[in-house]
Write a protein that holds these residues in place. Sequence first.
Motif, short mmCIF file in Angstrom:
data_model
loop_
_atom_site.label_atom_id
_atom_site.label_comp_id
_atom_site.label_asym_id
_atom_site.label_seq_id
_atom_site.Cartn_x
_atom_site.Cartn_y
_atom_site.Cartn_z
N TYR A 16 85.47 34.13 117.63
CA TYR A 16 83.68 34.00 117.57
C TYR A 16 83.59 32.45 117.52
O TYR A 16 82.65 31.94 118.45
N TYR A 17 83.55 32.06 116.91
CA TYR A 17 82.97 30.84 116.21
C TYR A 17 83.81 29.76 117.08
O TYR A 17 83.59 28.35 117.62
N ASP A 18 84.75 29.73 117.66
CA ASP A 18 85.89 28.90 118.54
C ASP A 18 85.39 28.86 119.63
O ASP A 18 84.91 27.96 120.39
N ILE A 32 73.99 25.46 111.84
CA ILE A 32 74.34 27.13 112.48
C ILE A 32 73.60 27.45 111.61
O ILE A 32 74.05 28.53 110.99
N HIS A 33 72.21 28.13 111.41
CA HIS A 33 71.62 28.77 110.36
C HIS A 33 69.91 28.26 110.59
O HIS A 33 69.64 27.37 111.72
N VAL A 34 69.54 29.79 110.01
CA VAL A 34 67.72 29.66 110.81
C VAL A 34 67.05 28.10 109.96
O VAL A 34 67.85 27.68 109.48
N GLY A 73 82.10 28.71 104.75
CA GLY A 73 81.69 29.17 105.83
C GLY A 73 80.74 27.77 106.64
O GLY A 73 79.84 27.70 105.81
N CYS A 74 81.65 26.98 106.81
CA CYS A 74 80.37 25.00 106.54
C CYS A 74 80.39 24.88 107.66
O CYS A 74 79.90 24.03 108.68
N GLY A 75 80.62 25.69 109.10
CA GLY A 75 80.51 25.71 110.39
C GLY A 75 80.62 24.15 110.76
O GLY A 75 81.86 23.73 110.34
N ALA A 124 88.06 32.18 102.92
CA ALA A 124 86.95 32.28 101.65
C ALA A 124 87.83 33.34 101.06
O ALA A 124 87.65 33.25 99.61
N MET A 125 88.52 34.15 101.53
CA MET A 125 88.89 35.18 100.90
C MET A 125 90.21 35.53 99.93
O MET A 125 89.96 35.98 99.07
N HIS A 126 90.91 33.81 100.09
CA HIS A 126 92.04 33.89 99.38
C HIS A 126 91.98 31.88 99.53
O HIS A 126 91.87 31.59 99.57
N1 SAH Z 1 77.02 27.02 107.00
C1 SAH Z 1 77.26 26.98 108.69
C2 SAH Z 1 77.12 27.39 108.84
C3 SAH Z 1 77.62 28.79 109.74
S1 SAH Z 1 77.84 29.99 110.54
C4 SAH Z 1 75.91 25.80 108.68
O1 SAH Z 1 75.08 25.95 107.78
O2 SAH Z 1 75.59 25.42 109.84
C5 SAH Z 1 79.15 30.65 109.84
C6 SAH Z 1 80.45 29.86 109.17
O3 SAH Z 1 81.74 30.72 107.90
C7 SAH Z 1 81.37 29.29 110.58
O4 SAH Z 1 81.25 28.51 110.00
C8 SAH Z 1 82.54 30.78 110.10
O5 SAH Z 1 83.66 29.86 110.32
C9 SAH Z 1 82.62 30.91 108.56
N2 SAH Z 1 83.16 31.67 108.16
C10 SAH Z 1 83.14 32.73 108.32
N3 SAH Z 1 83.58 33.81 108.11
C11 SAH Z 1 84.54 33.16 107.01
C12 SAH Z 1 85.84 33.52 106.61
N4 SAH Z 1 86.84 34.72 105.84
N5 SAH Z 1 86.43 32.13 105.65
C13 SAH Z 1 85.68 31.19 105.64
N6 SAH Z 1 85.17 30.64 106.53
C14 SAH Z 1 84.55 31.17 106.73
#
Ligand code: SAH
Length: 279
Positions: A16-18, A32-34, A73-75, A124-126
């Motif tokens: 999805y993110y790719d 990628i946030h509100v 989840g750094c986007g 992030a799960m591991h």
């Molecule tokens: N925090 C960023 C991006 C938000 S989008 C910003 O505010 O701009 C959600 C992010 O979560 C995406 O980068 C996606 O790859 C990441 N993400 C989703 N599931 C993840 C996981 N299991 N481990 C690490 N990152 C994850």
Amino acid sequence: MTEQQRIPTIEDIAAYYDQMTDFYATLWGESIHVGYWPDSASDISLEAAQDCYTDLMISRLSVQPGQRVLDVGCGTGEPAIRLSQQMGVEVVGITISHLQVARANARATRRGVPNQVRFEFINAMHLPYSPATFDAAWALESIFHMPDRSQVLREIKRVLRPGGRLVIAEAVEIGPMTDAERRVLWAGVQATSYITPAAYIQTLQAAEFSVQEVIDISAHTHKTLAKTVEAIHQPERTERLLTLYDQDFVTLMKQVWTDVVDSYQGKMGYMVFVAQKPA
Ligand code: SAH
């Protein structure tokens, strides 16, 4: 939830993110946030409001120069870079999209912080870090994608030092939702769960975090969806999207976002949770 509700896997989210990173970059810009509109009467742009949101999170993280922060989840890295530049901290950002890792590291180099901010392909799960590696962590709109919130929180707690802060910001369920509404919303943004604020607090406490502050920013963020739908229908954005995606996809996204807005009204809120690992 019904049987028809298909929970996305890590591979689904990565794909999805790719695929969607360019889509969000076209409609939303750097983050990628509100957006956060400090004053509901103000009409700052979505991008300016996104920076206000990041600044609110920075203010809650309470970090000192030289400290290390994990961005879960750094986007494409904008919030981590902004955090590092404002506070003089090192940041490690993680994502499960290879495309985002490459974009985010290129951004860090472009912005002159390749030694302070780095991005890695990590689930992030591991987390592959030793205990107490980080002084603080944040997760901006990412945990709702992850298969098990409790496990992610336990992992974050393990890699935080005692007394370290965790700031989480994401949408929460506030009104009764039907399964059909949930399906539309979850499928639209590849969510694995949204929970109520009360359930969130319980989950944090069960992972042995103390909850320091819970801030309801629903009223400050709600313009985001309308602005997104407005943007997706602007001819110049449509044109740009059509250089990246085919017509069917763009038509589908216009419908998906309109549906998401309909399912969201009055059912979803947006909260910031400030938690701390016991000292
Ligand atoms: N925090 C960023 C991006 C938000 S989008 C910003 O505010 O701009 C959600 C992010 O979560 C995406 O980068 C996606 O790859 C990441 N993400 C989703 N599931 C993840 C996981 N299991 N481990 C690490 N990152 C994850």
